[in-house]
Design a protein around this motif. Structure first.
Motif, PDB file in Angstrom:
ATOM      1  N   ASP A   1      86.451 -73.470  12.840  1.00 41.81           N
ATOM      2  CA  ASP A   1      85.479 -74.564  13.009  1.00 41.81           C
ATOM      3  C   ASP A   1      84.811 -74.883  11.709  1.00 41.81           C
ATOM      4  O   ASP A   1      83.614 -74.481  11.173  1.00 41.81           O
ATOM      5  N   GLU A   2      85.441 -76.109  11.162  1.00 41.86           N
ATOM      6  CA  GLU A   2      84.696 -76.648   9.902  1.00 41.86           C
ATOM      7  C   GLU A   2      83.400 -77.034   9.959  1.00 41.86           C
ATOM      8  O   GLU A   2      82.513 -76.788   9.076  1.00 41.86           O
ATOM      9  N   ALA A   3      83.029 -77.470  10.998  1.00 43.98           N
ATOM     10  CA  ALA A   3      81.485 -78.027  11.179  1.00 43.98           C
ATOM     11  C   ALA A   3      80.509 -77.026  11.062  1.00 43.98           C
ATOM     12  O   ALA A   3      79.472 -76.890  10.288  1.00 43.98           O
ATOM     13  N   ALA A   4      80.856 -75.871  11.969  1.00 46.15           N
ATOM     14  CA  ALA A   4      80.156 -74.716  11.902  1.00 46.15           C
ATOM     15  C   ALA A   4      80.087 -73.867  10.669  1.00 46.15           C
ATOM     16  O   ALA A   4      79.063 -73.531  10.346  1.00 46.15           O
ATOM     17  N   VAL A   5      81.226 -73.850   9.931  1.00 49.59           N
ATOM     18  CA  VAL A   5      81.131 -73.233   8.506  1.00 49.59           C
ATOM     19  C   VAL A   5      80.478 -74.199   7.575  1.00 49.59           C
ATOM     20  O   VAL A   5      79.550 -73.502   6.890  1.00 49.59           O
ATOM     21  N   THR A   6      80.613 -75.417   7.720  1.00 53.36           N
ATOM     22  CA  THR A   6      79.652 -76.031   6.852  1.00 53.36           C
ATOM     23  C   THR A   6      78.361 -76.118   6.932  1.00 53.36           C
ATOM     24  O   THR A   6      77.619 -75.993   6.023  1.00 53.36           O
ATOM     25  N   ARG A   7      77.971 -76.161   8.177  1.00 54.89           N
ATOM     26  CA  ARG A   7      76.493 -75.696   8.574  1.00 54.89           C
ATOM     27  C   ARG A   7      75.855 -74.647   8.093  1.00 54.89           C
ATOM     28  O   ARG A   7      74.693 -74.325   7.490  1.00 54.89           O
ATOM     29  N   ALA A   8      76.710 -73.731   8.096  1.00 53.81           N
ATOM     30  CA  ALA A   8      76.262 -72.026   7.602  1.00 53.81           C
ATOM     31  C   ALA A   8      75.978 -72.258   6.274  1.00 53.81           C
ATOM     32  O   ALA A   8      75.288 -71.570   5.343  1.00 53.81           O
ATOM     33  N   LEU A   9      77.190 -72.757   5.518  1.00 52.52           N
ATOM     34  CA  LEU A   9      76.973 -72.912   4.171  1.00 52.52           C
ATOM     35  C   LEU A   9      75.914 -73.618   3.694  1.00 52.52           C
ATOM     36  O   LEU A   9      75.107 -73.165   2.606  1.00 52.52           O
ATOM     37  N   THR A  10      75.675 -74.673   4.241  1.00 56.69           N
ATOM     38  CA  THR A  10      74.535 -75.628   4.029  1.00 56.69           C
ATOM     39  C   THR A  10      73.089 -74.670   4.234  1.00 56.69           C
ATOM     40  O   THR A  10      72.224 -74.625   3.125  1.00 56.69           O
TER      41      THR A  10
END
Length: 595
Positions: free
Chosen positions: A451-460
């Motif tokens: 899930d790219e959105a979930a991964v990006t949110r966690a990275l942010t």
């Protein structure tokens, strides 16, 4: 060494794996075992008839001679080609069984909810021995079948020999010393392997340290490589010496056993030759004694080898059954579902924990209340018991005494897997998953692995997006040099570990155990402020911060000071500073150092 019944039970289990893996191959192996069992006896009979009929024919054509030759050809083909074919099938299926057994071992070890089997030397020794000898375990079903085949084959040969002269039956008695010697030899060898298991692990770990980059840099700088190599070689030498001594002793006992048989075989040949000279036996019967007597030696050898393999498998079986029973015994008995949100919090009452074999408890008389919706900081010197307390909260260990409750429900009554689904954490000794970056982070929540959105949110949230932006393929960049990927700094790896911990959006307990040790104090302080704000927004969870930097946890709702396994102080930063106790002294010391 396991009992015979345990060995047989495990052999049946291995056969079941083989049957489900490749039924056609198992049928072929079983079918080829039948001609293998009678081939030697048929060969001996063929040679007896050929000699007798050729002698009686006196140059004339005898139809029975052709039949005898045909029987010999068929028996030899079954023995040679059939044996090779059967061995190839067994080798292939054993590989599959070995793979399944390794999966079972890893599954059993990974599903044990506690960490005892990973932290105790005796357990690690047993696991190492088990992993090293899984092929013996996988081949136990064939060892049993091969032994039965060899016994049937030897019995047929013995039956034919006794038909010539009952005294030749003594060969069967003289076959017992090699069997006894083989069993004794395997027992001594198994004892040597068990006694040197820790040295084997030591040698492997020391040499691994020398070739892995994380430990290698310190070893190269300190120049400790030759010393560690010498220590590893010394441990290996102890292993080799002990095993070699056991092998030499085994060879001695087996040689003595075979000398007994050789003496009996020689006596049998002399006896039969005298019978031929007196006309009491034919030349064909002498040929039968020569053939079957020499073959009986190989049949006894196959029986000995099969029994040795069964004994070796029996030794491994003991470790295999221990792991399965230990996994079953340690499996959580809790069945209650974990709460989806905390109403009250987590309480520890008179909690004590002592590691097995330790003289003193790591935690002693701990009483704490971690209220829902708060940020709790845990501080104290190294060895104070902070990480052990974290393990108890995660169910990695059960308290030696006392109770831990979650919203008034004893932790031991909760389904431990369901409880851990509600946890998340980042630790100082984090794992560097050498995967594509999206999976290195996404593995923190397997359902959102891609899930790219979930991964990006966690990275942010972890402040790790600049790492992604600096990589050639962004989220798809392969990390680490193990698979020719892109290497990043230790601090960047730690940022990704933090992002991994943040993949779970609403954990009941978020543990941050020195997760920013590789970051500078300012970056650490900024991240902790983010975690504290998030915890206060989500009233149904607890954020537990473990840090040796007192300035970064001063805004926590509750600060707990551990010293010598006991809670010596707790309160807010202001309350602890006003108390002028250990916390205030340590805080002042760090403040002066930073100034």
């Amino acid at each position: 060494m396991s009992s015979p019944s345990s060995t047989l039970r495990t052999a049946r289990h291995m056969f079941g794996i083989a049957w489900h893996s490749d039924r056609a191959s198992v049928v072929v192996i079983a079918a080829l075992a039948v001609p293998q069992a009678v081939a030697i006896a048929a060969t001996g009979l063929s040679q007896r008839w050929i000699v007798d009929k050729a002698h009686a024919a006196d140059g004339r054509f005898v139809p029975g001679l052709v039949i005898a030759v045909a029987l010999g050809v068929i028996a030899h083909t079954a023995l040679a080609a059939g044996g090779r074919t059967r061995d190839n099938y067994q080798f292939d299926v054993t590989d599959r069984i070995d793979l399944s057994v390794n999966r079972e071992i890893l599954a059993a070890a990974s599903t044990i909810p506690t960490l005892g089997h990973l932290e105790r030397a005796a357990y690690l020794d047993r696991l190492a021995l088990l992993r090293r000898h899984t092929r013996s375990l996988a081949g136990s079903c064939w060892a049993l079948g091969d032994t039965v085949t060899a016994v049937i084959s030897g019995s047929l040969s013995l039956w034919l020999l006794v038909g010539i002269n009952p005294l030749l039956g003594i060969l069967a008695v003289l076959a017992l010393p090699p069997l006894w010697a083989a069993n004794r030899a395997q027992r001594r060898l198994a004892e040597a392997r068990t006694a040197t298991a820790e040295d084997q692990r030591l040698e492997e770990q020391l040499h691994r340290m020398c070739i892995e980059p994380d430990s290698g840099k310190e070893i190269y700088v300190s120049g400790a490589g030759p010393t560690l190599d010498h220590m590893a070689d010394t441990a290996r030498l102890r292993v080799v010496t002990a095993v070699l001594r056991a092998r030499v002793g085994a060879i001695g006992w087996q040689l003595l056993g075979w000398l007994c048989y050789a003496a009996g075989y020689t006596g049998g040949l002399i006896l039969t030759a005298r019978m031929v000279a007196r006309g009491e036996a034919s030349l064909g019967e002498l040929m039968l004694v020569i053939t079957l007597g020499s073959r009986l030696r190989s049949q006894v050898h196959l029986t000995v080898d099969g029994i040795s393999r069964i004994a070796d498998a029996g030794h491994v079986t003991g470790h295999y059954l221990w792991l399965r029973e230990y996994a079953q015994a340690e499996r959580s008995v809790g069945t209650l579902e974990a709460p989806v949100a905390l109403e009250h919090g987590i309480e520890l009452r008179d909690v004590e924990f002592t590691y097995p074999g330790a003289a003193e408890p790591v935690l002693d008389g701990v009483d704490l209340t971690l209220r829902a919706g708060t940020t709790v900081a845990l501080v104290g010197a190294n060895g104070a018991g902070k990480t052990t307390l974290v393990k108890l909260l995660g169910g990695m260990h059960a308290p030696t005494a006392g109770t831990i409750t979650v919203d008034s429900i004893p932790l031991r009554e909760l389904d431990i897997d369901a409880w851990r689904q509600q946890l998340s954490g980042a630790f100082q000794d984090f794992v560097k998953f050498q995967l594509p970056l999206r999976h290195t982070v996404g593995i923190g929540l397997l359902s959102s692995l891609d899930d790219e959105a979930a991964v990006t949110r966690a990275l942010t949230e972890a402040g790790a997006m600049p790492i992604v932006e600096g990589l050639p393929d962004g989220l798809d960049t392969q990390l680490g040099l193990l698979y020719q990927g892109h290497e990043i700094s230790h601090g960047q790896w730690q940022r990704l570990a933090l992002a991994r911990a943040l993949m779970r959006r609403h954990p009941l307990l978020l543990v941050l155990d020195e997760p920013t040790a590789a970051l500078d104090p300012i970056a650490e302080h900024e991240l902790y402020e983010v975690f504290i704000r998030q915890a206060r927004r989500e009233r149904g969870r607890i954020t537990l911060l473990v840090s040796h930097r007192f300035s970064t946890v001063r805004n926590a709702d509750l600060i707990i000071v551990l010293d010598g396994g006991r809670v010596t102080e707790q309160g807010t930063h202001e309350e602890l500073m006003a108390a002028q106790g250990r916390y205030a002294a340590l805080y002042a010391t760090q403040a002066v150092a930073y100034q």
